[in-house]
Design a protein around this motif. Structure first.
Motif: not given
Lengths: 140, 222
Positions: A54, A56, B102, B104-107, B122
């Motif tokens: 994560d 953040t 997830d 958020r893990n694409q990056q 997505t």
């Protein structure tokens, strides 16, 4: 010097305490807030509760200005991915990653990360010790 | 074609079934004993039991041939990333497609060079945007390697861009309006093109600037 330790198990917590003892400014990251107990009652460094994937959490831990990072969560693949993120995204110059599987350790140590493989270390030192055994016949 | 499917959950099993029906040769790797037993009943020797992030298991699956395609579709993003990296970098697999569980893990996938990814969340959000026009900006196509998105924007009466010339708009750098669709006809956008309420504008914009483009054309989101 600023250091971040991701994964506060037996290894991570001991490394964090060692670095703090050397005078480093250390922040530890772990998903489990109870892991803080492993750092002992005198812990004066940082502690962030969260997952190392994560961003953040990573930013809160101050990866942006860390001189070195140690990645030692329970999962090999988690460590491999986080280690690369710390190098490529945050430009941390010294990243040490724990990988238990010797085959993956060999593959990824060729890719710029410092890899520590406790399994391989155990195999080598066990073999070395056993190979030094004296034959029974000779000692008799 | 020969393909390795890493992960025998819903996605892996359904993809394997479809690829087999199309006549392809497949090896599917599944670690969990209960799942493996069920899959073996249906797929027989196509399924291999093991951890697909272990190099020895991938070798048993024939990674060294190498396969034309590797699909890393386990339920764990770190595993999918590592499987794809090993396939591409150690065995020269040309096409590795990874599932992102997830978003958020694409990056992380982008950062580590795993450019061909599929993320159900997505995709569903994209459909929602397409179905809910008041959302304003629809992502039609993501060009992952280039970091660009092709978008469609519906200009409305209150939009800041309505009544203005395209050349006079301050758009995010690297973005460009391509065409407008109005009254059943498509026109290419010139600097002199005046945008009107009801226009459907097609544009291309860097991934990081989609929100800025939406603001420039439609104002702040309601």
């Amino acid at each position: 010097m600023k250091g971040v330790v991701i994964g506060c198990g037996r290894v991570g917590s001991a490394v964090a305490r060692g670095l703090a003892g050397d005078g480093w400014d250390v922040t530890v990251v772990d998903e489990d807030e109870d892991a803080l107990g492993r750092l002992g009652p005198a812990w004066r460094g940082g502690f962030v509760v969260g997952h190392g994937m994560d961003v953040t959490v990573l930013e809160e831990a101050g990866l942006g200005d860390a001189d070195a990072a140690v990645v030692s969560t329970r999962g090999d693949n988690t460590n491999i991915v986080i280690g690369q993120v710390l190098q490529l995204r945050y430009g941390v110059s010294t990243v040490v990653v724990r990988i238990l599987d010797p085959a993956r350790a060999t593959f990824y140590s060729g890719r710029g990360m410092s890899v520590v493989c406790p399994t391989q270390t155990a195999i080598s030192s066990l073999l070395e010790t056993v190979r030094m055994a004296t034959p029974k016949a000779a000692s008799a | 074609m020969y393909a390795i499917v890493a992960g025998g959950g819903k996605v892996g099993a359904n993809v394997t079934r479809s690829l087999l029906d199309l006549g392809h040769e497949i090896t599917m790797i599944e670690q969990r004993a209960d799942r493996f037993a069920r899959l073996e009943e249906e797929f027989g020797p196509v399924v291999l039991r093991g951890d697909a992030t272990e190099i020895a298991v991938l070798e048993r699956a024939g990674i060294a041939r190498p396969p034309e395609l590797l699909l890393a579709v386990t339920g764990d993003d770190e595993d999918n990333l590592v499987i794809s990296q090993i396939a591409k970098d150690a065995y020269g697999v040309r096409k590795a497609v990874a599932r992102v569980n997830d978003p958020r893990n694409q990056q992380h996938f982008d950062l580590l060079g795993i450019t061909q990814t599929v993320c159900a969340t997505t995709s569903i959000l994209g459909l929602v945007e397409h179905e809910v026009p008041e959302h304003g900006l629809v992502r039609l196509l993501e060009l992952q390697k280039e970091g660009l998105v092709v978008v469609e924007v519906q200009v409305e009466g209150g939009s800041p861009a309505a009544g203005k010339k395209a050349g006079g708009l301050s758009l995010p750098s690297g973005s460009r309006l391509i065409s407008v669709f109005r009254q059943g006809r498509t026109e290419l956008v010139e600097p002199s093109t005046v945008l009107r309420p009801g226009d459907q504008v097609l544009g291309v914009v860097p991934e990081s600037a989609t929100a800025e483009l939406r603001r420039a054309l439609l104002g702040a989101p309601r």
